[in-house]
Design a protein around this motif. Structure first.
Motif, short mmCIF file in Angstrom:
data_model
loop_
_atom_site.label_atom_id
_atom_site.label_comp_id
_atom_site.label_asym_id
_atom_site.label_seq_id
_atom_site.Cartn_x
_atom_site.Cartn_y
_atom_site.Cartn_z
N THR A 120 0.84 -1.19 0.00
CA THR A 120 0.00 0.00 0.00
C THR A 120 0.88 1.25 0.00
OG1 THR A 120 -1.94 1.00 1.05
CG2 THR A 120 -0.21 0.19 2.53
N LEU A 121 0.30 2.39 0.30
CA LEU A 121 1.02 3.66 0.42
C LEU A 121 1.17 4.06 1.88
CD1 LEU A 121 -0.66 5.76 -2.43
CD2 LEU A 121 1.65 4.86 -2.43
N ARG A 122 2.23 4.75 2.16
CA ARG A 122 2.47 5.28 3.52
C ARG A 122 1.95 6.72 3.55
NH1 ARG A 122 6.88 8.13 6.07
NH2 ARG A 122 7.25 7.48 8.23
N TYR A 123 0.65 6.84 3.76
CA TYR A 123 0.02 8.17 3.77
C TYR A 123 0.54 8.97 4.96
CZ TYR A 123 -3.22 5.59 0.80
OH TYR A 123 -3.77 4.81 -0.18
N ARG A 124 1.04 10.15 4.69
CA ARG A 124 1.55 10.98 5.79
C ARG A 124 0.42 11.55 6.63
NH1 ARG A 124 6.98 13.71 3.02
NH2 ARG A 124 7.83 11.69 2.39
N HIS A 125 -0.72 11.75 6.01
CA HIS A 125 -1.94 12.10 6.74
C HIS A 125 -2.97 11.03 6.44
CE1 HIS A 125 -0.55 16.49 5.82
NE2 HIS A 125 0.14 15.96 6.81
N GLY A 126 -3.73 10.62 7.45
CA GLY A 126 -4.80 9.68 7.22
C GLY A 126 -5.97 10.35 6.51
N PHE A 127 -7.13 9.69 6.51
CA PHE A 127 -8.31 10.20 5.80
C PHE A 127 -8.59 11.63 6.26
CE2 PHE A 127 -13.08 9.85 5.01
CZ PHE A 127 -12.94 10.09 3.65
N PHE A 128 -8.88 11.82 7.52
CA PHE A 128 -8.90 13.11 8.21
C PHE A 128 -9.34 12.86 9.64
CE2 PHE A 128 -13.09 12.92 6.06
CZ PHE A 128 -13.96 13.04 7.13
N LYS A 129 -9.04 13.81 10.52
CA LYS A 129 -9.60 13.77 11.87
C LYS A 129 -10.85 14.62 11.86
CE LYS A 129 -6.03 12.29 14.98
NZ LYS A 129 -5.29 12.53 16.23
N GLN A 130 -11.90 14.07 12.39
CA GLN A 130 -13.21 14.71 12.34
C GLN A 130 -13.48 15.45 13.64
OE1 GLN A 130 -16.66 12.19 13.10
NE2 GLN A 130 -17.52 12.82 11.13
N ILE A 131 -13.84 16.72 13.51
CA ILE A 131 -14.40 17.46 14.64
C ILE A 131 -15.72 18.07 14.18
CG2 ILE A 131 -12.14 17.98 15.65
CD1 ILE A 131 -12.54 20.89 14.62
N GLU A 148 4.96 18.77 -5.70
CA GLU A 148 3.97 17.95 -6.41
C GLU A 148 4.13 16.46 -6.09
OE1 GLU A 148 3.97 18.87 -10.56
OE2 GLU A 148 2.84 20.75 -10.26
N ILE A 149 5.37 16.01 -5.99
CA ILE A 149 5.53 14.58 -5.72
C ILE A 149 5.18 14.25 -4.27
CG2 ILE A 149 7.26 14.33 -7.54
CD1 ILE A 149 9.26 13.79 -5.12
N MET A 150 5.43 15.19 -3.35
CA MET A 150 5.06 14.93 -1.96
C MET A 150 3.55 14.84 -1.79
SD MET A 150 7.72 14.34 -0.35
CE MET A 150 9.49 14.60 -0.34
N ASP A 151 2.81 15.49 -2.66
CA ASP A 151 1.35 15.40 -2.62
C ASP A 151 0.86 13.97 -2.83
OD1 ASP A 151 1.01 18.06 -2.09
OD2 ASP A 151 0.52 18.63 -4.15
N ILE A 152 1.67 13.15 -3.50
CA ILE A 152 1.24 11.79 -3.82
C ILE A 152 0.92 11.00 -2.55
CG2 ILE A 152 1.94 9.58 -4.87
CD1 ILE A 152 3.66 11.22 -6.84
N VAL A 153 1.71 11.22 -1.51
CA VAL A 153 1.49 10.48 -0.26
C VAL A 153 0.99 11.40 0.85
CG1 VAL A 153 3.07 8.58 -0.74
CG2 VAL A 153 3.94 10.68 0.29
N SER A 154 0.49 12.55 0.46
CA SER A 154 0.05 13.50 1.48
C SER A 154 -1.14 12.98 2.27
CB SER A 154 -0.30 14.84 0.83
OG SER A 154 -0.81 15.74 1.79
N CYS A 155 -2.12 12.41 1.57
CA CYS A 155 -3.31 11.96 2.31
C CYS A 155 -4.03 10.84 1.56
CB CYS A 155 -4.29 13.12 2.55
SG CYS A 155 -5.02 13.78 1.05
N LEU A 156 -4.78 10.10 2.31
CA LEU A 156 -5.63 9.05 1.77
C LEU A 156 -6.84 9.69 1.08
CD1 LEU A 156 -6.60 6.01 1.73
CD2 LEU A 156 -7.69 6.49 3.93
#
Length: 784
Positions: A135-146, A238-246
């Motif tokens: 899989t990918l090592r997402y640096r941020h998950g889906f999101f934290k919900q508030i 731009e390339i860092m965006d690839i693994v920025s988030c799910l």
């Protein structure tokens, strides 16, 4: 035990230059987790050696999501070290439970797709099969919900900020992945790319610790920049965006391209590593299918098919036909949906620009496939539907079917719908490919770990010799269905779990639940077909009836409705539904006239850790999707295993739960799939049902008067209630009333719960994995 204490002291000194007793809770967690990680790494090495010695065939499970949850206690439990570590911690005035929540939930998934993949990884290792996740090592998950003013707000899920102690960087397996570029055809007919934008895919491995001597790995790919790239500052961002988030927002062309970049990155890098290792061992790719099987979990990793073919043709000199023959022996496809929106398509022009060689190979596969159809004399309309490229789109499900040797659904009903309706033309063309593999859950996490007292009770009355056979092990417990002492213990365990949930909700939501009430829980992704709206409509109905009908109020057993869900950031109706639930909760919970009878809570940032508290406490499991739309579900299995009664439609795995427990131990209501399909084929108008139902009119008027819920009103007035909330409303009320009646007889209710627990072993993912192994993967257990 002494050895564990010594290792903890060493970890504390090496990491923090302090005695273990002086560490904070977070530091204790890190010291302990790193100690366990070192043990797991040693086990990975031993497993790798076994695979090499036994020349074993290996599975690679490609998935965009692996929703792992916290791993500390899971790994300790599977290593059989949980009690020993807890005993070591006791003299320090702390228990394992005190420090487990120092660990962040890994931000590698969102919903059922990712949780299923995590369960599969656990079962594969626990059953001693060699199988790895990719899989990918997402640096941020889906999101934290508030929630702000009861509306969902998405914050970054910075799960890596507190250090992922479970991962190891594997620099030697880093791979270059290329995007864009110009195609150059050489004299020998082979293609190369020039002027590409290249990135370094850096793998990190997390151990998958089985309840055995096998420890596999989950490989996650991060991205690093390479030197000598043009416009480096822009390139790096731009390339860092690839693994920025799910799941980045794909409502724009740029967002869509980013998602495609994500999918290609882990497919290309993962495949490069697989082929490198295979060639190092065997020296040829001709026997790849004998030693490697790759499962694509939904359509997201489908680029694996053209990527493997490009490698075989361009790098290893295979003909197109031979490359296809080998590729289609190595790759299998799991379909998870019948929703058209989830059967991915990509703009052909965009794919051609981003992945020119891959797109060209997809054209070649399409041409080969369409040429093969000539012998069948299919109508032109059918051939158009079967084409991989059509209407300027690349149809990923079509590509996955054509390029794989197996296509499986994930529940009996789902597979039946695929074969008989949604993918009938494909199933008729490839009857040998289509099969069913009903989903499962790992009972080690969702029963033994999440509900330890219930596990001990079942264990007491089950045969330890059957512990490796979950179906039989759980079934033994059914012999106690008339044992009043066991029924009493079941009730006491449920009460304790409700109390623990209450403490957890108090801490996280600032509200207390009514522990003696019926806990009615719906936790799943917020989507119109899952029909959280049907649930909240019923709550509004109850609220008004409790206010207006004294007799009804006096006879009503207190009921607490709990929701947990995240809505995709761009999904307006889903976010508006969350807003409605939270708004209704405020109104009802503040109304002292009925506050002792009715309560509504929507928990914040629902995730695996929250589920582990909610599921053992539940009395009612809400599984109310429109019949024919839920592929399987796995939450329904977790609730069943923990003694909740399913209130649901005949949809997904609910059908198999019904078959297992019988009509008297499940509450089924509403339209059947054939009814739904018939309505959709008719000139149905929801306004006719609303005009005929005074309660529905009152509910919609009540929502209109709240003045902030136009998307929900539009769903009925403009979208004609596609998922048939109004059509099933009366049946749902009747089912809820029946559940109320049943719950008042606690002895019989507990017997129903016991039967659900005892027959839930079928849904262990161990059973599912054994079916995959036997029918698709053809793996052999590693010898100890």
């Amino acid at each position: 035990m002494h050895q564990i204490k010594e290792q903890l002291q060493q970890s504390a000194i090496q990491l923090f230059s302090k005695d273990f007793s002086e560490l904070s809770k977070n530091e204790m967690y890190i010291a302990l987790a790193l100690m366990i990680q070192n043990m797991a790494a040693s086990s990975v090495a031993q497993t790798t050696k076994k695979i090499d010695t036994q020349d074993a065939k290996q599975l690679y499970y490609f998935s965009m999501e692996f929703l792992m949850g916290r791993l500390l206690i899971n790994n300790l439990q599977n290593m059989q070290l949980l009690k020993a570590v807890d005993d070591v911690l006791q003299p320090y005035g702390i228990s394992i439970k005190d420090i487990e929540f120092e660990e962040e939930d890994a931000g590698l998934g969102n919903g059922g797709l990712g949780r299923l993949a995590a369960c599969f990884m656990d079962s594969i290792a626990s059953l001693n099969y060699p199988g790895h996740g990719v899989t990918l090592r997402y640096r941020h998950g889906f999101f934290k919900q508030i929630f702000v003013d009861n509306k969902q707000v998405e914050l970054p899920d910075l799960w890596l900020n507190n250090r992922n102690v479970w991962e190891n960087k594997i620099s030697e397996d880093a791979a270059i992945v290329s995007y864009y570029g110009k195609l150059i055809k050489a004299e020998d007919g082979k293609y190369t790319l020039t002027d590409t934008v290249d990135v370094l895919a850096m793998p990190y491995d997390m151990p998958i610790v089985g309840a055995s001597l096998t420890t596999n790995t989950l490989r996650m790919y991060d991205v690093l920049p390479l030197e000598n790239q043009k416009n480096f500052d822009v390139y790096e961002k731009e390339i860092m965006d690839i693994v920025s988030c799910l799941y980045p927002d794909d409502s724009t062309p740029k967002g869509k391209e980013l998602r495609l970049k994500q999918q290609y990155l882990f497919v290309s890098a993962g495949l490069q590593n697989i082929l490198k290792k295979h060639l190092a061992k065997h020296g040829t790719l001709d026997n790849l299918a004998d030693y490697v099987v790759m499962q694509i979990n939904d359509t997201h990793p489908t680029l694996l098919i053209p990527e493997l073919m490009c490698t075989l043709v361009d790098t290893h000199g295979y003909s197109l036909e031979d490359a296809y023959a080998l590729t289609s022996k190595c790759i299998a496809y799991t379909n998870h949906t019948i929703l058209a929106e989830a059967l991915e398509t990509w703009d052909a022009k965009m794919m051609k620009k981003l992945l020119p060689r891959i797109y060209q190979m997809i054209e070649d596969i399409n041409d080969m496939f369409l040429d093969s159809l000539k012998a069948y004399n299919y109508p032109k309309s059918q051939i158009k539907k079967m084409a991989i490229i059509g209407n300027k789109k690349v149809r990923m499900a079509n590509l996955a079917i054509v390029g794989s040797f197996s296509v499986n659904g994930v529940a009996a009903l789902h597979t039946k719908i695929l074969i008989e309706k949604e993918m009938k033309i494909w199933a008729d063309h490839y009857p040998q490919k289509f099969n069913n593999k009903t989903n499962g859950i790992t009972h080690r996490r969702w029963f033994q770990y999440a509900n330890p007292e219930l596990y001990q009770l079942v264990k007491k009355y089950s045969d330890d010799a059957l512990s490796s056979q979950p179906i039989s092990w759980f079934k033994e417990f059914e012999k106690q269905v008339d044992n009043q002492d066991v029924l009493t213990q079941l009730q006491e365990i449920k009460a304790k779990n409700k109390h623990q949930l209450n403490l957890y909700i108090q801490e996280h939501e600032g509200i207390s639940i009514h522990e003696s009430s019926i806990l009615d829980i719906q936790i799943k992704r917020l989507h119109a077909y899952k029909r959280q709206l049907l649930n909240v409509f019923h709550i509004i109905y109850l609220y008004h009836r409790l206010l207006d009908d004294v007799t009804f109020r006096e006879n009503f057993y207190p009921q607490t409705f709990i929701f947990g869900a995240k809505a995709a950031p761009s999904y307006v109706l889903a976010k508006n539904t969350i807003h409605l639930i939270r708004t209704i909760a405020d109104i009802i919970n503040a109304d002292t006239r009925i506050s002792n009878k009715l309560q509504v809570i929507m928990v914040t940032n629902y995730n695996v850790s929250y589920a582990e508290k909610l599921i053992p406490a539940a009395d009612i499991s809400e599984q109310i999707s429109t019949a024919g739309f839920e592929a399987s579900g796995t939450g329904n299995m977790k609730f069943m295993m923990n003694g909740a009664i399913t209130l649901g439609t005949m949809d997904g795995a609910n059908v198999e739960i019904y078959d297992l427990v019988g009509y008297e131990n499940i509450e089924i209501f509403g339209l059947q799939k054939d009814d739904v399909f018939a309505i959709h084929a008719s000139d149905y108008k929801v306004e006719d049902d609303i005009k005929a139902d005074k309660e529905l009119q009152n509910i919609l008027n009540f929502i209109k008067n709240l003045k902030d819920f136009q998307p929900i009103i539009d769903y009925f007035e403009k979208e004609n209630d596609y998922y048939l909330v109004a059509k099933d409303f009366k049946a749902y009320i009747k089912a809820q009333e029946h559940v109320q009646h049943l719950y008042k007889d606690q002895t019989n209710w507990t017997k129903k719960a016991l039967i659900n627990i005892a027959r839930s072993g079928f849904f262990s993912s161990d059973r599912t994995i054994e079916e995959y192994v036997h029918d698709i993967w053809k793996l052999k257990k590693l010898e100890n």
